[in-house]
Design a protein around this motif. Structure first.
Motif, PDB file in Angstrom:
ATOM      1  N   GLU A   1       0.819  -1.208   0.000  1.00  0.00           N
ATOM      2  CA  GLU A   1       0.000   0.000   0.000  1.00  0.00           C
ATOM      3  C   GLU A   1       0.853   1.259   0.000  1.00  0.00           C
ATOM      4  O   GLU A   1       0.406   2.329  -0.416  1.00  0.00           O
ATOM      5  CB  GLU A   1      -0.982  -0.009   1.185  1.00  0.00           C
ATOM      6  CG  GLU A   1      -0.388   0.230   2.553  1.00  0.00           C
ATOM      7  CD  GLU A   1      -0.164   1.708   2.854  1.00  0.00           C
ATOM      8  OE1 GLU A   1      -0.857   2.557   2.273  1.00  0.00           O
ATOM      9  OE2 GLU A   1       0.730   1.994   3.655  1.00  0.00           O
ATOM     10  N   ALA A   2       2.111   1.146   0.471  1.00  0.00           N
ATOM     11  CA  ALA A   2       3.012   2.298   0.474  1.00  0.00           C
ATOM     12  C   ALA A   2       3.753   2.455  -0.847  1.00  0.00           C
ATOM     13  O   ALA A   2       4.416   3.479  -1.060  1.00  0.00           O
ATOM     14  CB  ALA A   2       4.017   2.176   1.623  1.00  0.00           C
ATOM     15  N   GLN A   3       3.675   1.465  -1.718  1.00  0.00           N
ATOM     16  CA  GLN A   3       4.234   1.615  -3.058  1.00  0.00           C
ATOM     17  C   GLN A   3       3.221   2.386  -3.906  1.00  0.00           C
ATOM     18  O   GLN A   3       2.067   1.969  -4.027  1.00  0.00           O
ATOM     19  CB  GLN A   3       4.525   0.247  -3.669  1.00  0.00           C
ATOM     20  CG  GLN A   3       5.636  -0.498  -2.946  1.00  0.00           C
ATOM     21  CD  GLN A   3       5.831  -1.911  -3.463  1.00  0.00           C
ATOM     22  OE1 GLN A   3       4.898  -2.537  -3.959  1.00  0.00           O
ATOM     23  NE2 GLN A   3       7.045  -2.430  -3.326  1.00  0.00           N
ATOM     24  N   PRO A   4       3.613   3.508  -4.497  1.00  0.00           N
ATOM     25  CA  PRO A   4       2.630   4.472  -5.020  1.00  0.00           C
ATOM     26  C   PRO A   4       2.128   4.188  -6.431  1.00  0.00           C
ATOM     27  O   PRO A   4       2.177   5.058  -7.309  1.00  0.00           O
ATOM     28  CB  PRO A   4       3.409   5.788  -4.968  1.00  0.00           C
ATOM     29  CG  PRO A   4       4.832   5.376  -5.191  1.00  0.00           C
ATOM     30  CD  PRO A   4       4.983   4.032  -4.535  1.00  0.00           C
ATOM     31  N   SER A   5       1.616   2.996  -6.679  1.00  0.00           N
ATOM     32  CA  SER A   5       1.057   2.702  -7.992  1.00  0.00           C
ATOM     33  C   SER A   5      -0.122   3.636  -8.279  1.00  0.00           C
ATOM     34  O   SER A   5      -1.100   3.659  -7.533  1.00  0.00           O
ATOM     35  CB  SER A   5       0.592   1.240  -8.049  1.00  0.00           C
ATOM     36  OG  SER A   5       0.118   0.914  -9.332  1.00  0.00           O
ATOM     37  N   GLY A   6      -0.007   4.399  -9.334  1.00  0.00           N
ATOM     38  CA  GLY A   6      -1.064   5.350  -9.697  1.00  0.00           C
ATOM     39  C   GLY A   6      -0.957   6.703  -9.035  1.00  0.00           C
ATOM     40  O   GLY A   6      -1.724   7.609  -9.364  1.00  0.00           O
TER      41      GLY A   6
ATOM     42  N   ILE B   1      -1.439  -7.850 -10.254  1.00  0.00           N
ATOM     43  CA  ILE B   1      -1.543  -7.470 -11.654  1.00  0.00           C
ATOM     44  C   ILE B   1      -2.074  -6.045 -11.759  1.00  0.00           C
ATOM     45  O   ILE B   1      -1.572  -5.233 -12.542  1.00  0.00           O
ATOM     46  CB  ILE B   1      -2.429  -8.466 -12.424  1.00  0.00           C
ATOM     47  CG1 ILE B   1      -1.821  -9.869 -12.348  1.00  0.00           C
ATOM     48  CG2 ILE B   1      -2.595  -8.036 -13.880  1.00  0.00           C
ATOM     49  CD1 ILE B   1      -2.687 -10.953 -12.945  1.00  0.00           C
ATOM     50  N   SER B   2      -3.067  -5.699 -10.946  1.00  0.00           N
ATOM     51  CA  SER B   2      -3.553  -4.321 -10.902  1.00  0.00           C
ATOM     52  C   SER B   2      -2.507  -3.383 -10.319  1.00  0.00           C
ATOM     53  O   SER B   2      -2.416  -2.214 -10.713  1.00  0.00           O
ATOM     54  CB  SER B   2      -4.839  -4.245 -10.073  1.00  0.00           C
ATOM     55  OG  SER B   2      -5.874  -5.010 -10.654  1.00  0.00           O
ATOM     56  N   HIS B   3      -1.737  -3.877  -9.358  1.00  0.00           N
ATOM     57  CA  HIS B   3      -0.655  -3.085  -8.762  1.00  0.00           C
ATOM     58  C   HIS B   3       0.398  -2.753  -9.817  1.00  0.00           C
ATOM     59  O   HIS B   3       0.970  -1.658  -9.808  1.00  0.00           O
ATOM     60  CB  HIS B   3      -0.039  -3.894  -7.622  1.00  0.00           C
ATOM     61  CG  HIS B   3       0.959  -3.151  -6.800  1.00  0.00           C
ATOM     62  ND1 HIS B   3       1.062  -3.308  -5.437  1.00  0.00           N
ATOM     63  CD2 HIS B   3       1.939  -2.264  -7.120  1.00  0.00           C
ATOM     64  CE1 HIS B   3       2.030  -2.544  -4.961  1.00  0.00           C
ATOM     65  NE2 HIS B   3       2.581  -1.906  -5.976  1.00  0.00           N
TER      66      HIS B   3
END
Length: 392
Positions: free
Chosen positions: A52-57, A182-184
């Motif tokens: 959750e801390a990896q800022p995908s998007g 995959i969404s990440h």
């Protein structure tokens, strides 16, 4: 000739951030989160805490005439023990919606995963660095800087050679999406090439990506976070993590799906919601989990370890999940006409697998992400799709 004294430093604040749900002040700067603090306090493992801390998007958005931009960050990178470190994460810079420049930040913290199953890790601290973009168009423009989707990124300073202005609300619809790795963005080449980002660009919507690697497990605190997040469109890509972690049996899965939807509907009673089942994944179509890593040949692949005969006792496979999700939507349809179902094999199925095989048997490659994004945009945002723009 410009010198360092010509730089304009703009504080990195929530006014110029998009795609986040919360921010945390750190010793270095600002850390975007994709779950709110209350939800983070309920996270049960490091897998989701890191994801959750990896800022995908997550992206910075501002207006400027600057031709040179620098963004100081402290990345936290991930490597698996015994494997080469991955390439540095990519920062995508868009000008008026078009990918114009890319940069990386060397150094940073290094998180070494010492056990693939437990996700236990060791952290080695490192220096901050700078993503630098030059030779940008010398005109008034909207700039977006999309952060690396697989690196925790603390934002320290933004410098430009022209003033920065906040961009007013675009008025575009907000698409809130939840899914798995995959969404990440697993295996996507850069942050705007993650399939939800590609679909959002084609659909003309503002993306909030709650795709969490290994963690789409129908957690109630994620449902509550989605309930409390402003959104015009919502999609849920559910199933693959439930199977590959062997987290549930059929008896628990079906009520968990209904409970997840019930919670979201508390905050979004009439918002279009699209429930998406897993894409094709041959190793788990009819074989239960859990998944196990396979390092044969020095390349990471995954294999399913369950016994197909145990489906009769409630063990879950992707085909069982798809049937159950379709049935759940059908049962709710009379009371919820804005709830829709999409079979994930319509996004990536047999023909797509033949053209773009899954390199590790689970996650698509960059071309696979592009195919999924294109298919989702076509099925959801156009024609009679559930997210098609309706005339006023």
């Amino acid at each position: 000739m410009k010198t360092e004294h010509d730089w304009i430093t703009t504080p990195v604040t929530t006014d110029i951030l998009r795609g986040f749900l919360d921010v945390e002040a750190t010793a270095h700067g600002l850390l975007p989160h994709r779950l709110p603090a209350q939800a983070r306090r309920q996270i049960p493992d490091d897998q989701l805490a890191v994801a959750e801390a990896q800022p995908s998007g997550v992206r910075l958005v501002f207006r400027t005439r600057a031709t040179t931009i620098e963004l100081d960050t402290l990345p936290t990178k991930r490597v698996y023990l015994g494997f080469p470190a991955p390439a540095d994460g990519v920062y995508d810079l868009l000008v008026d919606g078009h990918l114009t420049a890319q940069a990386t930040v060397a150094g940073g913290n290094l998180r070494t995963i010492t056990d693939m199953v437990t996700q236990s890790a060791e952290l080695r601290e490192g220096p901050a660095g700078t993503a630098r973009f030059t030779d940008l168009p010398a005109r008034d423009k909207i700039v977006e800087i999309w952060l690396p989707h697989t690196e925790i990124t603390e934002l320290i300073a933004l410098r430009t050679n022209a003033p920065v202005e906040k961009v007013p609300d675009s008025g575009r619809r907000v698409w809130l999406h939840h899914g798995s790795s995959i969404s990440h963005g697993s295996n996507a080449a850069h942050p705007t090439a993650v399939w939800p980002a590609l679909a959002a660009a084609k659909g003309g919507v503002e993306l909030v990506n709650m795709g969490f690697s290994g963690s789409a497990l129908l957690d109630p605190f994620i449902a509550r976070a989605m309930r409390d997040t402003l959104a015009d469109l919502i999609s849920l890509k559910i199933g693959i993590n439930v199977v590959n972690t062997d987290a549930m049996r059929l008896r628990a899965f079906t009520p968990a799906v209904h409970g997840f939807l019930d919670t979201i509907r508390e905050g979004h009673p009439t918002t279009p919601v699209l429930l998406v089942s897993p894409i094709l994944c041959p190793i788990q179509e009819d074989t239960p989990g859990p998944l196990a890593p396979d390092f044969g040949g020095g390349v990471l692949r995954f294999k399913a370890t369950g016994d197909p005969a145990e489906r009769a006792a409630g063990r879950l496979t992707l085909n069982v999940i798809r049937d159950e999700l379709a049935r759940a939507v059908g049962r709710r349809a009379a009371d919820d006409p804005n709830l829709h179902y999409l079979d994930g094999r319509d996004l990536y199925g047999e023909s797509d697998y033949a053209e773009f095989p899954l390199p590790d048997e689970v996650h698509p490659d960059p071309a696979g992400h592009r195919r999924i994004g294109e298919n989702f945009a076509q099925l959801a945002f156009t024609g009679g799709g559930p997210f098609a723009d309706q005339p006023a």
